[in-house]
Design a protein around this motif. Structure first.
Motif, PDB file in Angstrom:
ATOM      1  N   LEU A 105      16.996   3.971   8.748  1.00  0.00           N
ATOM      2  CA  LEU A 105      17.438   3.846   7.365  1.00  0.00           C
ATOM      3  C   LEU A 105      17.668   2.378   7.023  1.00  0.00           C
ATOM      4  N   SER A 160      20.085   2.236   2.013  1.00  0.00           N
ATOM      5  CA  SER A 160      20.240   3.672   2.251  1.00  0.00           C
ATOM      6  C   SER A 160      21.546   3.964   2.974  1.00  0.00           C
ATOM      7  N   LEU A 174      24.486   6.179   1.512  1.00  0.00           N
ATOM      8  CA  LEU A 174      24.838   7.358   2.297  1.00  0.00           C
ATOM      9  C   LEU A 174      26.303   7.316   2.720  1.00  0.00           C
ATOM     10  N   LEU A 219      16.781   9.523   0.046  1.00  0.00           N
ATOM     11  CA  LEU A 219      17.708  10.315   0.860  1.00  0.00           C
ATOM     12  C   LEU A 219      17.521  11.808   0.607  1.00  0.00           C
ATOM     13  N   THR A 248      26.309  15.507   1.324  1.00  0.00           N
ATOM     14  CA  THR A 248      25.499  15.448   2.539  1.00  0.00           C
ATOM     15  C   THR A 248      25.059  16.847   2.970  1.00  0.00           C
ATOM     16  N   PHE A 294      21.873  15.841   7.709  1.00  0.00           N
ATOM     17  CA  PHE A 294      22.637  14.600   7.865  1.00  0.00           C
ATOM     18  C   PHE A 294      23.453  14.655   9.158  1.00  0.00           C
TER      19      PHE A 294
END
Length: 210
Positions: free
Chosen positions: A89, A93, A97, A126, A149, A153
């Motif tokens: 990532l 990101s 996140l 994502l 999430t 994840f």
């Protein structure tokens, strides 16, 4: 059915499953087992693996059980999957996140406000990687989409539950005063980066498609 055979059943199901398999799912497949027995069997299996110096062990991740290879064998796994390992990532990101992880559910506008830049493209990426999902709509003006999430994840970062992440102290206060801050808490990003690195090295599955 004797205990030894029950252990073999649990081991076979965990080995064969391409996603973390929950104790409930295992119990549904074998009526003589319940969650308590299954967790005890997993502990016994891991003890057996350790005593016999096996290259793998069972982890509790994303609400289920999964076989992982030990970190000692990372150099050989990297050679095996050379050119097929998933792309890490980006910093953008990870920032987005991290914000979603600790403040979910929240809208893209809220993520933008915290980061100070447009996060639309990052959130789209994502979503495509199934690391975040649409968790509903806000009751605010325009009723924007809210993001949270996913189980993927949890699996990606090798954790069982969001609560397992070491939450930075006073994170709500930090994020509530971002007009006085230059960015989000570095400790949040470091936490996700460290867990991402560990998962890359230890997961026994080939995640090139992720």
């Amino acid at each position: 059915m004797d205990h030894a055979f029950q252990k073999q059943i649990v081991e076979a199901l965990i080995f064969a499953s391409d996603v973390p398999i929950s104790a409930k799912k295992i119990a549904d497949l074998e009526e003589e087992l319940d969650s308590r027995k299954i967790k005890k069997i997993v502990e016994e299996l891991n003890s057996d693996y350790q005593k016999s110096k096996r290259a793998f062990f069972i982890v509790n991740v994303a609400g289920g059980f999964q076989l992982n290879t030990r970190k000692d064998f990372t150099p050989w796994l990297k050679k095996l999957f050379k050119g097929r390992l998933r792309t890490r990532l980006s910093q953008a990101s990870l920032e987005s996140l991290a914000i979603i992880t600790f403040k979910q559910p929240l809208s893209r506008v809220e993520v933008d406000a915290i980061r100070g830049v447009n996060s639309g493209g990052v959130i789209k990426n994502l979503l495509e990687r199934n690391l975040v999902c649409i968790a509903g709509r806000s009751e605010g003006p325009g009723k924007p989409l809210l993001y949270g999430t996913t189980k993927e994840f949890l699996r990606y970062f090798g954790i069982n539950d969001i609560a397992d992440l070491p939450k930075p102290k006073e994170i709500d206060e930090i994020m509530g005063k971002l007009d006085q801050e230059e960015g989000i808490s570095e400790s949040i990003i470091e936490t996700l980066t460290e867990t991402e690195s560990f998962e890359d090295e230890s997961n026994h599955k080939d995640d090139s498609a992720q």
